[in-house]
Design a protein around this motif. Structure first.
Motif, short mmCIF file in Angstrom:
data_model
loop_
_atom_site.label_atom_id
_atom_site.label_comp_id
_atom_site.label_asym_id
_atom_site.label_seq_id
_atom_site.Cartn_x
_atom_site.Cartn_y
_atom_site.Cartn_z
N ARG A 18 0.85 -1.18 0.00
CA ARG A 18 0.00 0.00 0.00
C ARG A 18 0.89 1.24 0.00
O ARG A 18 2.12 1.13 0.08
N ASN A 19 0.26 2.40 -0.07
CA ASN A 19 1.01 3.66 -0.05
C ASN A 19 0.75 4.41 1.25
O ASN A 19 -0.34 4.37 1.80
N HIS A 20 1.78 5.08 1.70
CA HIS A 20 1.75 5.78 2.98
C HIS A 20 1.05 7.12 2.81
O HIS A 20 1.56 8.02 2.14
N LEU A 21 -0.11 7.28 3.42
CA LEU A 21 -0.87 8.51 3.28
C LEU A 21 -0.83 9.31 4.57
O LEU A 21 -1.86 9.63 5.17
N GLY A 22 0.37 9.63 4.99
CA GLY A 22 0.55 10.44 6.19
C GLY A 22 1.93 11.06 6.16
O GLY A 22 2.65 10.98 5.16
N HIS A 23 2.30 11.67 7.27
CA HIS A 23 3.60 12.33 7.39
C HIS A 23 4.28 11.82 8.65
O HIS A 23 3.77 12.02 9.76
N ASP A 24 5.42 11.15 8.49
CA ASP A 24 6.15 10.60 9.62
C ASP A 24 7.15 11.61 10.16
O ASP A 24 7.93 12.21 9.40
N MET A 25 7.14 11.77 11.49
CA MET A 25 8.05 12.69 12.16
C MET A 25 8.82 11.91 13.21
O MET A 25 8.29 11.52 14.25
N MET A 26 10.10 11.64 12.91
CA MET A 26 10.95 10.85 13.80
C MET A 26 11.36 11.67 15.02
O MET A 26 11.82 12.80 14.89
N GLY A 27 11.17 11.07 16.19
CA GLY A 27 11.50 11.78 17.43
C GLY A 27 11.85 10.81 18.54
O GLY A 27 11.99 9.61 18.32
N GLN A 28 11.98 11.34 19.74
CA GLN A 28 12.35 10.53 20.88
C GLN A 28 11.11 9.98 21.58
O GLN A 28 10.05 10.63 21.60
N VAL A 29 11.21 8.80 22.11
CA VAL A 29 10.08 8.21 22.81
C VAL A 29 9.63 9.13 23.95
O VAL A 29 10.44 9.69 24.67
N GLY A 30 8.32 9.31 24.07
CA GLY A 30 7.77 10.16 25.11
C GLY A 30 7.62 11.62 24.73
O GLY A 30 7.12 12.42 25.54
N THR A 31 8.04 11.99 23.52
CA THR A 31 7.86 13.37 23.06
C THR A 31 6.36 13.70 23.03
O THR A 31 5.58 12.94 22.46
N PRO A 32 5.94 14.81 23.63
CA PRO A 32 4.51 15.16 23.64
C PRO A 32 3.98 15.45 22.23
O PRO A 32 4.58 16.19 21.46
N VAL A 33 2.85 14.83 21.93
CA VAL A 33 2.15 15.04 20.66
C VAL A 33 1.02 16.04 20.91
O VAL A 33 0.29 15.94 21.91
N ILE A 34 0.87 16.99 19.99
CA ILE A 34 -0.02 18.14 20.19
C ILE A 34 -1.20 18.10 19.22
O ILE A 34 -1.04 17.75 18.04
N ALA A 35 -2.38 18.47 19.70
CA ALA A 35 -3.55 18.61 18.84
C ALA A 35 -3.35 19.80 17.92
O ALA A 35 -3.17 20.93 18.39
N VAL A 36 -3.36 19.57 16.63
CA VAL A 36 -3.14 20.65 15.65
C VAL A 36 -4.30 21.63 15.65
O VAL A 36 -4.10 22.84 15.63
N GLU A 37 -5.51 21.10 15.66
CA GLU A 37 -6.71 21.94 15.63
C GLU A 37 -7.66 21.49 16.73
O GLU A 37 -7.65 20.32 17.14
N SER A 38 -8.48 22.41 17.20
CA SER A 38 -9.50 22.04 18.19
C SER A 38 -10.51 21.08 17.54
O SER A 38 -10.80 21.17 16.35
N GLY A 39 -11.03 20.17 18.35
CA GLY A 39 -11.99 19.21 17.84
C GLY A 39 -12.41 18.24 18.92
O GLY A 39 -12.22 18.50 20.11
N TYR A 40 -12.99 17.13 18.51
CA TYR A 40 -13.39 16.12 19.49
C TYR A 40 -12.83 14.76 19.09
O TYR A 40 -12.65 14.45 17.91
N VAL A 41 -12.52 13.95 20.09
CA VAL A 41 -11.92 12.64 19.87
C VAL A 41 -12.96 11.71 19.27
O VAL A 41 -14.00 11.44 19.86
#
Length: 386
Positions: free
Chosen positions: A223-246
């Motif tokens: 299949r093809n990768h339809l996202g954007h991978d951002m390599m980082g350190q384990v435990g790095t906080p991930v942030i909500a880009v836009e307000s919304g609901y889960v």
């Protein structure tokens, strides 16, 4: 006007990894380029979704490609009322560059409250129509010329775009990506106007990335990768880009621990995957929760590629960040999902990172400066009424 900063500065926290170049694309300068691209895609295949975060490339059964889901002219005479097929966008390729977004945003910011307020998405849609969606042809002067005509009131937006056949398409398509990112909000009790969307990685944490949209993936099936991978350190906080609901939270065999957030207008679905083993999410985050742009929602990990939960089967610690567009509810699940490249968007959002602090007692990270997004306030009111 103050000159906008170009997107050439390097991430001061960037990790060292091998950069992968993008395949070059020929420039399209005519309005008809969109249709030509559609025809070429029809011949070679289209993206079709088999999982929420991944798709396969299938071309054998494709015979045509349309920008909008419209009835064929031959069939139209036989369809009336409820039988008529709904008209909505069925394909988007978001190729707007970081530099173009920064310049358009600066015009929006500088003209806010003035006699003529330039909407940044309107400006980008004009360029999209001019370039046929291919921003490799982007020149700052092109946007300067458009802005000058509009600011001087030589022409209204409607007059300027009259006769631009594809402007309505690009306005709706680019609006689906960007309309929720700039506007009014409150920060520390002060009302402001500007960029209210945030970068998906918290400020001060190292990461590295490249344009990997469409790259090959083989786990489970090709299949093809339809996202954007951002390599980082384990435990790095991930942030909500836009307000919304889960909308989705929990385990997925491809994405591992993941969380999906719907924008309040229902046009965007943000997907954050491969989160940390054992403690993937911000404490207490549950399905249906309302999040504000800039909130900590989870932590980078490498979970996924396993039917068994809580397994680290991904080689590198990274965040998979995806953005799905929804013009019709039939596009939320299945073979008609629309995912767009986020590489240039992430570069643009780097100017607005969420500052966080660590609670040593709980080992949780949380944002320092709180915001109040009017769209979140309105959504809460509407939900109470409903």
């Amino acid at each position: 006007m103050e000159r906008f900063k170009e997107c050439k500065e390097k991430n001061p926290h960037k990790l060292t990894i091998k950069q992968i170049g993008n395949a070059g694309n020929g420039r399209m300068k005519k309005h008809t380029a969109v249709l030509l691209l559609c025809i070429s895609l029809a011949a070679g295949g289209v993206w079709t979704a088999n999982e929420r975060n991944y798709v396969s490339f299938q071309g054998d059964s494709v015979t045509s490609m349309k920008l909008r889901n419209q009835p064929d002219s031959d069939a139209g005479s036989n369809q009336t009322g409820a039988e008529e097929e709904k008209d909505y966008i069925k394909w988007v390729e978001f190729r707007v560059t970081c530099d173009a977004m920064k310049q358009a945003y600066q015009y929006d910011l500088d003209t806010y409250g003035k006699e003529v307020h330039l909407n940044w998405v309107d400006l980008l849609a004009i360029l999209g129509a001019k370039y046929g969606g291919d921003f490799s042809s982007y020149k700052a002067q092109d946007l300067e010329e458009v802005a000058e005509v509009l600011i001087k009131n030589e022409k209204s937006l409607e007059e300027f775009t009259e006769g631009m056949e594809y402007y309505p398409y690009y306005r709706e398509a680019y609006g689906a990506v960007l309309d929720g990112m700039v506007g009014k909000y409150e920060v520390s009790g002060k009302k402001v106007y500007g960029l209210k969307a945030f970068h998906p990685i918290a400020k001060g944490f190292p990461y590295s990335d490249y344009d990997d949209f469409g790259a090959s993936r083989t786990y489970g099936y090709r299949r093809n990768h339809l996202g954007h991978d951002m390599m980082g350190q384990v435990g790095t906080p991930v942030i909500a880009v836009e307000s919304g609901y889960v909308a989705n939270i929990g385990w997925n065999q491809y994405g591992g621990w993941r969380v999906g957030i719907n924008s309040f207008d229902g046009k965007r679905y943000y997907y954050y995957a491969h989160l940390r083993q054992n403690r993937p999410y911000a404490e207490g985050l549950e399905n249906g929760d309302i999040v504000q742009a800039g909130d900590v929602i989870g932590y980078i990990g490498r979970t996924g590629y396993s039917k068994e939960e809580n397994v680290n089967n991904i080689d590198e610690y990274h965040l998979h960040f995806g953005l799905q567009l929804i013009f019709d509810e039939t596009q939320r699940e299945g073979n008609h999902e629309i995912w767009v490249s986020c590489y240039e968007l992430v570069r643009f959002l780097y100017q607005h990172q969420s500052e966080v602090k660590r609670d040593d007692a709980t080992k949780e990270w949380m944002r320092i400066e709180q915001i109040k997004d009017p769209s979140a306030v309105q959504y809460k009111k509407d939900r109470k009424k409903g």
